[in-house]
Enzyme design. Structure first.
Site, PDB file in Angstrom:
ATOM      1  N   ASP A 251       0.852  -1.189   0.000  1.00  0.00           N
ATOM      2  CA  ASP A 251       0.000   0.000   0.000  1.00  0.00           C
ATOM      3  C   ASP A 251       0.892   1.244   0.000  1.00  0.00           C
ATOM      4  O   ASP A 251       1.348   1.695   1.049  1.00  0.00           O
ATOM      5  CB  ASP A 251      -0.922  -0.009   1.234  1.00  0.00           C
ATOM      6  CG  ASP A 251      -1.834   1.216   1.289  1.00  0.00           C
ATOM      7  OD1 ASP A 251      -1.908   1.938   0.270  1.00  0.00           O
ATOM      8  OD2 ASP A 251      -2.472   1.426   2.341  1.00  0.00           O
ATOM      9  N   LYS A 258       1.603   7.992   0.313  1.00  0.00           N
ATOM     10  CA  LYS A 258       1.952   8.060   1.734  1.00  0.00           C
ATOM     11  C   LYS A 258       3.269   8.805   1.905  1.00  0.00           C
ATOM     12  O   LYS A 258       4.165   8.652   1.059  1.00  0.00           O
ATOM     13  CB  LYS A 258       2.125   6.637   2.287  1.00  0.00           C
ATOM     14  CG  LYS A 258       0.827   5.917   2.567  1.00  0.00           C
ATOM     15  CD  LYS A 258       1.106   4.555   3.192  1.00  0.00           C
ATOM     16  CE  LYS A 258      -0.177   3.762   3.368  1.00  0.00           C
ATOM     17  NZ  LYS A 258      -1.109   4.327   4.345  1.00  0.00           N
ATOM     18  N   ASP A 269       0.283  -4.740   4.814  1.00  0.00           N
ATOM     19  CA  ASP A 269      -1.125  -4.451   4.521  1.00  0.00           C
ATOM     20  C   ASP A 269      -1.864  -5.682   3.965  1.00  0.00           C
ATOM     21  O   ASP A 269      -3.055  -5.633   3.689  1.00  0.00           O
ATOM     22  CB  ASP A 269      -1.217  -3.263   3.551  1.00  0.00           C
ATOM     23  CG  ASP A 269      -2.406  -2.362   3.871  1.00  0.00           C
ATOM     24  OD1 ASP A 269      -2.918  -2.437   5.007  1.00  0.00           O
ATOM     25  OD2 ASP A 269      -2.836  -1.605   2.984  1.00  0.00           O
ATOM     26  N   ASP A 328      -5.607   6.461  -0.696  1.00  0.00           N
ATOM     27  CA  ASP A 328      -4.982   5.666   0.365  1.00  0.00           C
ATOM     28  C   ASP A 328      -6.031   4.951   1.218  1.00  0.00           C
ATOM     29  O   ASP A 328      -5.697   4.100   2.033  1.00  0.00           O
ATOM     30  CB  ASP A 328      -4.102   6.585   1.234  1.00  0.00           C
ATOM     31  CG  ASP A 328      -3.125   5.806   2.090  1.00  0.00           C
ATOM     32  OD1 ASP A 328      -2.969   4.588   1.839  1.00  0.00           O
ATOM     33  OD2 ASP A 328      -2.519   6.407   2.995  1.00  0.00           O
ATOM     34  N   GLU A 330      -7.879   2.617   0.393  1.00  0.00           N
ATOM     35  CA  GLU A 330      -8.105   1.632  -0.673  1.00  0.00           C
ATOM     36  C   GLU A 330      -8.606   0.295  -0.143  1.00  0.00           C
ATOM     37  O   GLU A 330      -9.301  -0.435  -0.851  1.00  0.00           O
ATOM     38  CB  GLU A 330      -6.802   1.414  -1.466  1.00  0.00           C
ATOM     39  CG  GLU A 330      -5.795   0.420  -0.874  1.00  0.00           C
ATOM     40  CD  GLU A 330      -5.322   0.750   0.532  1.00  0.00           C
ATOM     41  OE1 GLU A 330      -5.325   1.940   0.891  1.00  0.00           O
ATOM     42  OE2 GLU A 330      -4.963  -0.174   1.276  1.00  0.00           O
ATOM     43  N   ARG A 332     -10.823  -0.453   2.049  1.00  0.00           N
ATOM     44  CA  ARG A 332     -12.284  -0.536   2.135  1.00  0.00           C
ATOM     45  C   ARG A 332     -12.905  -0.733   0.746  1.00  0.00           C
ATOM     46  O   ARG A 332     -13.983  -1.319   0.635  1.00  0.00           O
ATOM     47  CB  ARG A 332     -12.845   0.708   2.839  1.00  0.00           C
ATOM     48  CG  ARG A 332     -12.526   1.992   2.132  1.00  0.00           C
ATOM     49  CD  ARG A 332     -12.748   3.227   3.004  1.00  0.00           C
ATOM     50  NE  ARG A 332     -11.681   3.413   3.988  1.00  0.00           N
ATOM     51  CZ  ARG A 332     -11.663   4.366   4.911  1.00  0.00           C
ATOM     52  NH1 ARG A 332     -12.660   5.222   4.993  1.00  0.00           N
ATOM     53  NH2 ARG A 332     -10.657   4.457   5.750  1.00  0.00           N
TER      54      ARG A 332
HETATM   55  N1  BES Z   1      -3.220   0.366   5.198  1.00  0.00           N
HETATM   56  C1  BES Z   1      -3.622   1.607   5.700  1.00  0.00           C
HETATM   57  C2  BES Z   1      -3.925   1.597   7.192  1.00  0.00           C
HETATM   58  C3  BES Z   1      -2.781   1.301   8.130  1.00  0.00           C
HETATM   59  C4  BES Z   1      -2.107   2.322   8.740  1.00  0.00           C
HETATM   60  C5  BES Z   1      -2.433   0.006   8.437  1.00  0.00           C
HETATM   61  C6  BES Z   1      -1.086   2.046   9.612  1.00  0.00           C
HETATM   62  C7  BES Z   1      -1.402  -0.265   9.314  1.00  0.00           C
HETATM   63  C8  BES Z   1      -0.737   0.756   9.904  1.00  0.00           C
HETATM   64  C9  BES Z   1      -4.885   2.101   4.986  1.00  0.00           C
HETATM   65  O1  BES Z   1      -5.030   1.695   3.666  1.00  0.00           O
HETATM   66  C10 BES Z   1      -4.819   3.595   4.979  1.00  0.00           C
HETATM   67  O2  BES Z   1      -3.910   4.112   4.416  1.00  0.00           O
HETATM   68  N2  BES Z   1      -5.774   4.225   5.645  1.00  0.00           N
HETATM   69  C11 BES Z   1      -5.798   5.634   5.758  1.00  0.00           C
HETATM   70  C12 BES Z   1      -7.229   6.085   5.606  1.00  0.00           C
HETATM   71  C13 BES Z   1      -7.395   7.552   5.448  1.00  0.00           C
HETATM   72  C14 BES Z   1      -6.845   7.993   4.105  1.00  0.00           C
HETATM   73  C15 BES Z   1      -8.841   7.897   5.581  1.00  0.00           C
HETATM   74  C16 BES Z   1      -5.257   6.009   7.140  1.00  0.00           C
HETATM   75  O3  BES Z   1      -5.506   5.282   8.090  1.00  0.00           O
HETATM   76  O4  BES Z   1      -4.558   6.998   7.244  1.00  0.00           O
HETATM   77 ZN    ZN Z   2      -4.119  -0.126   3.200  1.00  0.00          ZN
HETATM   78 ZN    ZN Z   3      -4.026   2.957   2.298  1.00  0.00          ZN
END
Ligand code: BES
Ligand code: ZN
Ligand code: ZN
Length: 491
Positions: A251, A258, A269, A328, A330, A332
């Site tokens: 991811d 990111k 991920d 990001d 993604e 969901r």
């Molecule tokens: N894979 C990440 C979530 C994540 C963060 C997993 C840290 C493990 C450790 C997910 O896809 C993501 O990036 N989520 C974003 C959502 C936001 C853009 C609403 C997040 O949590 O920042």
């Molecule tokens: Zn993710």
């Molecule tokens: Zn993500």
């Protein structure tokens, strides 16, 4: 690692090393034979404290109590401390909480989980050398234990921990070595070995199944996506269970890229999908009398001229339209389609999904705990309780109508991010709920494992790297469903 249970007294067993667990700092217990030496070494017997007396071939380790969680951690730390020694067989007595043999299962899990190291990418590997562990029925408080019962729990503990290590191996594998096709390949070989049914959907089938949101996330990657379906189908199953896992093999965040520091560890991920693979492996080895289906959405989220974009509107498999505001978020999107597909394919009594879905889950409850969401209190509480019984930490987060409104979109049915930065684990869960059919809402729980899935500083029975979060909790839950069904039949 082999386990052998014996009625022989600990003194009658031949092995290289004896492991003695010191409970609640009690150095006066008859199991402790080296009080003076331990005092000299400054050993007090605190939780996870170890003291190896090479001259005596005895290793002491502390546990705060006879509870499973404490014994599991102590056993893991004991075996960890032996890593660079040449001991290859150990013997250990039994420790139970008032004769309840479940703690023996916890000890076995601790030994197997604690001996785990991921050294595939080291040019010189330093494997744990302990091959044989003999468990004596000589018990800490002289409780009498049945050998059949203990052997069965030892076997369950070993299967559970081996499956957890199997999951850890997949998660720890780098994104260049583990991409969607490889997850499918690993699933296929595991399915073959374990007698599971296996089916894979490649882009062509994904298109004909109208899994357009999953395909959009995958579009910029050179690695094509896969949806994997594993099934354990015994005769006359007591329940039908569906498991769904987020398998983002990497991811990067996509165009909503990111920041550098946050991208590191995103090979993890795929932890949800990998947990589903581990659970399916153990379910077949335990031969549980329930039908279990595992669905894994294996996708890589990358950038490129072909990438999906903030401002796009995607159509999910169930026809709902999704405004993309952040690429990001993604996981969901992938889960939306896989959840729809899973519900189309299987009419289940319970549906559980596992995902490293949100950083907000980690912010809310810390790195050690998974968050459990859903519409049904009993289902959520069943997951929390069984997670805790299994040695994992989990807590429920409640949905509410106010947060639900924050994912409304002015142009589509729903938006893939919330309009507030608070409550992000819950809004992600409520987004997933949009893809759960009404008749299944009460059967579903969403398990956000973003906190514990990847361990940056070792804790408990987890070394650096993947923890295998989700595997132990779900196996315990499934086993509990089976035993409940048995007792209902006997009443
Ligand atoms: N894979 C990440 C979530 C994540 C963060 C997993 C840290 C493990 C450790 C997910 O896809 C993501 O990036 N989520 C974003 C959502 C936001 C853009 C609403 C997040 O949590 O920042
Ligand atoms: Zn993710
Ligand atoms: Zn993500």
């Amino acid at each position: 690692m082999n386990f052998n249970v014996t009625q022989l007294k600990i003194s009658e067993i031949k092995s290289n090393l004896e492991v003695i667990i010191v409970i609640n700092n009690d150095l006066n217990h008859t199991f402790i034979k080296d009080k003076k030496l331990l005092k000299k070494a400054g050993f007090k017997g605190g939780q996870d404290e170890t003291c190896l007396l090479v001259s005596q071939d005895r290793l002491y380790v502390g546990a705060s109590s006879l509870k499973s969680t404490d014994l599991r951690r102590a056993s893991a730390n004991a075996i960890k401390s032996l890593k660079s020694t040449s001991y290859h067989s150990i013997k250990v007595a039994t420790y139970t909480n008032q004769g309840c043999p479940y703690s023996i299962r916890a000890m076995v899990e601790g030994f197997v989980l604690g001996a785990y190291y991921f050294e595939v990418y080291k040019s010189k590997q330093n494997k744990n050398k302990i091959k044989n562990i003999t468990i004596s029925l000589e018990e800490y408080n002289n409780h009498e234990l049945e050998i059949e019962m203990v052997s069965s729990l030892v076997n369950k503990g070993k299967i559970t921990a081996d499956a957890t290590n199997f999951t850890r191996n997949i998660v720890n594998t780098t994104p260049d070595d583990c991409y969607p096709k490889i997850m499918a390949k690993l699933s296929k070989s595991m399915a073959k070995e374990n007698g599971l049914e296996y089916k894979v959907l490649k882009p062509k089938e994904l298109r004909s199944e109208k899994m357009e949101t999953l395909l959009a996330v995958a579009r910029a990657s050179r690695h094509k996506p896969r949806v994997i379906h594993l099934a354990h189908k015994p005769k006359n199953p007591k329940y039908v269970i569906t498991l769904v896992g987020k398998g983002l093999t990497y991811d990067s965040g996509g165009l909503s890229l990111k920041p550098a520091d946050y991208m590191v560890t995103m090979k993890s991920d795929k932890s949800g999908g990998s947990a589903v693979m581990g659970i399916m492996k153990a379910v077949s080895e335990l031969n549980l009398p329930i039908e279990v289906h595992g669905f894994i959405g294996a996708v890589e989220n990358m950038i490129g001229g072909d990438a999906y974009k903030p401002d796009d509107v995607l159509v999910a498999k169930n026809g709902k339209t999704i405004e993309i505001r952040n690429t990001d978020a993604e996981g969901r999107l992938v889960l939306a389609d896989v959840l729809c597909y899973a519900q189309q394919e299987v009419k289940a009594d319970y549906i559980f999904d596992f995902a490293t879905l949100t950083g907000a889950s980690v912010v809310a409850v810390g790195h050690y705990t998974s968050t459990i969401m859903g519409h049904n209190k009993e289902v959520k509480s069943m997951v929390v309780t069984q997670a805790q019984n299994s040695g994992e930490l989990a807590t429920a987060l409640d949905f509410n109508d106010y947060l639900k409104k924050t994912i409304n979109s002015p142009i589509a049915d729903v938006c893939n991010i919330s309009n507030t930065r608070y409550g992000g684990a819950i809004t992600a869960g409520q987004f997933l709920s949009e893809f759960i059919e009404d008749e299944n809402k009460e059967k579903w729980a969403h398990i956000d494992i973003a906190g514990p899935a990847f361990v940056e500083h070792a804790w408990g029975e987890n070394p650096y790297g993947a923890s295998g979060a989700g595997v132990r909790m779900m196996l315990r839950l499934l086993e509990n469903l089976v035993s409940q069904a048995h007792s209902e039949n006997n009443n």
